[in-house]
Design an enzyme around this catalytic site. Sequence first.
Site, mmCIF file in Angstrom:
data_model
loop_
_atom_site.group_PDB
_atom_site.id
_atom_site.type_symbol
_atom_site.label_atom_id
_atom_site.label_comp_id
_atom_site.label_asym_id
_atom_site.label_seq_id
_atom_site.Cartn_x
_atom_site.Cartn_y
_atom_site.Cartn_z
ATOM 1 N N CYS A 119 113.536 15.060 33.623
ATOM 2 C CA CYS A 119 112.754 14.846 32.002
ATOM 3 C C CYS A 119 113.741 15.017 30.900
ATOM 4 O O CYS A 119 113.261 14.809 29.938
ATOM 5 C CB CYS A 119 111.416 15.506 32.012
ATOM 6 S SG CYS A 119 110.376 15.440 33.635
ATOM 7 N N HIS A 260 109.003 16.785 24.939
ATOM 8 C CA HIS A 260 108.584 16.052 26.201
ATOM 9 C C HIS A 260 107.278 16.142 26.684
ATOM 10 O O HIS A 260 106.511 17.119 26.372
ATOM 11 C CB HIS A 260 109.389 16.500 27.214
ATOM 12 C CG HIS A 260 108.934 15.970 28.647
ATOM 13 N ND1 HIS A 260 109.115 14.973 29.076
ATOM 14 C CD2 HIS A 260 108.882 17.006 29.949
ATOM 15 C CE1 HIS A 260 108.723 14.620 30.268
ATOM 16 N NE2 HIS A 260 108.577 15.936 30.904
ATOM 17 N N ASN A 290 103.259 12.097 31.867
ATOM 18 C CA ASN A 290 104.446 12.654 32.112
ATOM 19 C C ASN A 290 105.245 11.288 32.486
ATOM 20 O O ASN A 290 105.180 10.996 33.714
ATOM 21 C CB ASN A 290 104.619 13.790 32.879
ATOM 22 C CG ASN A 290 106.136 14.215 32.836
ATOM 23 O OD1 ASN A 290 106.968 13.638 32.343
ATOM 24 N ND2 ASN A 290 106.409 15.444 33.460
HETATM 25 N N1 COA Z 1 92.367 18.900 40.314
HETATM 26 C C1 COA Z 1 91.683 20.081 40.365
HETATM 27 N N2 COA Z 1 92.148 21.166 41.078
HETATM 28 C C2 COA Z 1 93.515 21.110 41.210
HETATM 29 C C3 COA Z 1 94.516 19.863 40.775
HETATM 30 C C4 COA Z 1 93.663 19.014 40.519
HETATM 31 N N3 COA Z 1 94.426 17.787 40.160
HETATM 32 N N4 COA Z 1 95.650 20.390 40.982
HETATM 33 C C5 COA Z 1 95.785 21.647 41.257
HETATM 34 N N5 COA Z 1 94.464 22.148 41.402
HETATM 35 C C6 COA Z 1 93.927 23.560 41.735
HETATM 36 C C7 COA Z 1 95.028 24.369 42.506
HETATM 37 O O1 COA Z 1 94.670 24.141 44.036
HETATM 38 C C8 COA Z 1 94.504 25.698 42.351
HETATM 39 O O2 COA Z 1 93.423 25.782 43.210
HETATM 40 P P1 COA Z 1 93.293 27.532 43.811
HETATM 41 O O3 COA Z 1 93.439 28.479 42.622
HETATM 42 O O4 COA Z 1 91.973 27.415 44.614
HETATM 43 O O5 COA Z 1 94.655 27.814 44.816
HETATM 44 C C9 COA Z 1 94.207 25.634 40.889
HETATM 45 O O6 COA Z 1 93.831 24.305 40.712
HETATM 46 C C10 COA Z 1 95.199 26.117 39.980
HETATM 47 O O7 COA Z 1 96.428 25.786 40.125
HETATM 48 P P2 COA Z 1 97.704 25.926 39.460
HETATM 49 O O8 COA Z 1 98.934 24.816 40.027
HETATM 50 O O9 COA Z 1 97.990 27.318 39.241
HETATM 51 O O10 COA Z 1 97.337 25.115 38.005
HETATM 52 P P3 COA Z 1 98.063 25.180 36.537
HETATM 53 O O11 COA Z 1 96.969 25.928 35.529
HETATM 54 O O12 COA Z 1 99.518 25.763 36.660
HETATM 55 O O13 COA Z 1 98.116 23.617 36.298
HETATM 56 C C11 COA Z 1 99.802 22.100 36.273
HETATM 57 C C12 COA Z 1 98.940 23.007 37.156
HETATM 58 C C13 COA Z 1 100.673 21.152 37.305
HETATM 59 C C14 COA Z 1 98.721 21.077 35.493
HETATM 60 C C15 COA Z 1 100.769 22.746 35.652
HETATM 61 O O14 COA Z 1 101.259 23.873 36.479
HETATM 62 C C16 COA Z 1 101.875 22.062 34.824
HETATM 63 O O15 COA Z 1 101.551 21.233 34.025
HETATM 64 N N6 COA Z 1 103.153 22.494 35.175
HETATM 65 C C17 COA Z 1 104.468 22.136 34.630
HETATM 66 C C18 COA Z 1 104.775 20.656 34.723
HETATM 67 C C19 COA Z 1 106.094 20.441 33.903
HETATM 68 O O16 COA Z 1 106.079 20.990 32.849
HETATM 69 N N7 COA Z 1 106.883 20.002 34.736
HETATM 70 C C20 COA Z 1 108.146 19.878 33.943
HETATM 71 C C21 COA Z 1 108.480 18.731 33.616
HETATM 72 S S1 COA Z 1 108.248 17.542 34.582
#
Ligand code: COA
Length: 337
Positions: A119, A260, A290
């Site tokens: 990214c 980004h 993204n």
């Molecule tokens: N729909 C519903 N539930 C989902 C899900 C989806 N699409 N994806 C994950 N979950 C669930 C998980 O299984 C987890 O469930 P659990 O608590 O029962 O285990 C819960 O939601 C929380 O997951 P978590 O990964 O901790 O959520 P989060 O708040 O961190 O959000 C992202 C997930 C991916 C949106 C977030 O972590 C993110 O944006 N990360 C950074 C991405 C990024 O910046 N990348 C860098 C550049 S590419």
Amino acid sequence: MSTNKPIYACMRSIGAYAPPKVLTNADLEKMVDTSDEWIVKRTGIRERRIADADTATSDLAVEAARDAISRAGIEKEEIDLVLCATVTPDYFNMPATACVISHKLGIKNVQAFDISAACSGFVYGLSIARAFVEAGIKRNVLLIGAEKFSSIVDYTDRSTCILFGDGAGAAIISATEDRDEGIVDIHASADGTYADFLMTPAPGSVHPASCEVIEQGLQYIKMKGNETFKLAVKTLTRDVREILLKNGIEADAIDHFVPHQANYRIIKAVGDALKLKEEQIILTVHKYGNTSAASIPMAINEIYEEGRLRYGDLMLLDTFGGGLTWASALLPFAGRN
Ligand code: COA
């Protein structure tokens, strides 16, 4: 241009392309166990664009590049370097997508290569283009960020498939003697300690292509989302503060903060840390998701096409991605509407 005057690198134009096919949160609800409410609340994403099976990353790039070249008011023959930032190249690992793009655009006999910084690729590319131009080696660099992320996304993995989309952005980075037009500063860093936070394990020298690799789904993106999220907020907040401080620029002097577009909550956290006003923050994550290396130039293009980006407007870019890599840049827009 006389040779004894300093040369600066400036962003002379911008262009972008998003494939027409839209993948909405409602579509994803039918594919994996997720909901529109969860996706919007956790990421801000409502829809993303997906390229057709017969469209390659280079095809997306060519569309964006054509706009950037014509808006710069130059002929393609004046381009002397083609850079393509991508982690979804047409081919793993050769030829470089930049070479394919040059051929499709009819740009002959120029240096062309790809940049792999996930990214952060576009801002990494900006730092490379700037170095070539300010050293007096090149005069007009075609810099592209292009991704067909749908080619490495596992559409059965709800934790990643909701995030990514396809698209391309391009800019012409040109030589200028006008210091006010020049790129002010770029910070670009990496830390391989966190290489496993975001990766496609195969194909590569560690796991060459094989039936086993495919069966295990190692060709798809794997992400430690929560860990990446926390590190992104911490790193970017520090990085944008540092680049502003180093250059004696107050946050309220930024016309457009172009982050980004990975997650609305990351953008908001960094924007809040700088006490930026809503109108300073450029958001496209809701409509494109993204798009990795394409996300920043696509966002710059968005405000250009809306007539909000004017000659001389000061932009602050920031980005974070696989590697891990991160980067920020301060630059005025040196193109005309
Ligand atoms: N729909 C519903 N539930 C989902 C899900 C989806 N699409 N994806 C994950 N979950 C669930 C998980 O299984 C987890 O469930 P659990 O608590 O029962 O285990 C819960 O939601 C929380 O997951 P978590 O990964 O901790 O959520 P989060 O708040 O961190 O959000 C992202 C997930 C991916 C949106 C977030 O972590 C993110 O944006 N990360 C950074 C991405 C990024 O910046 N990348 C860098 C550049 S590419």
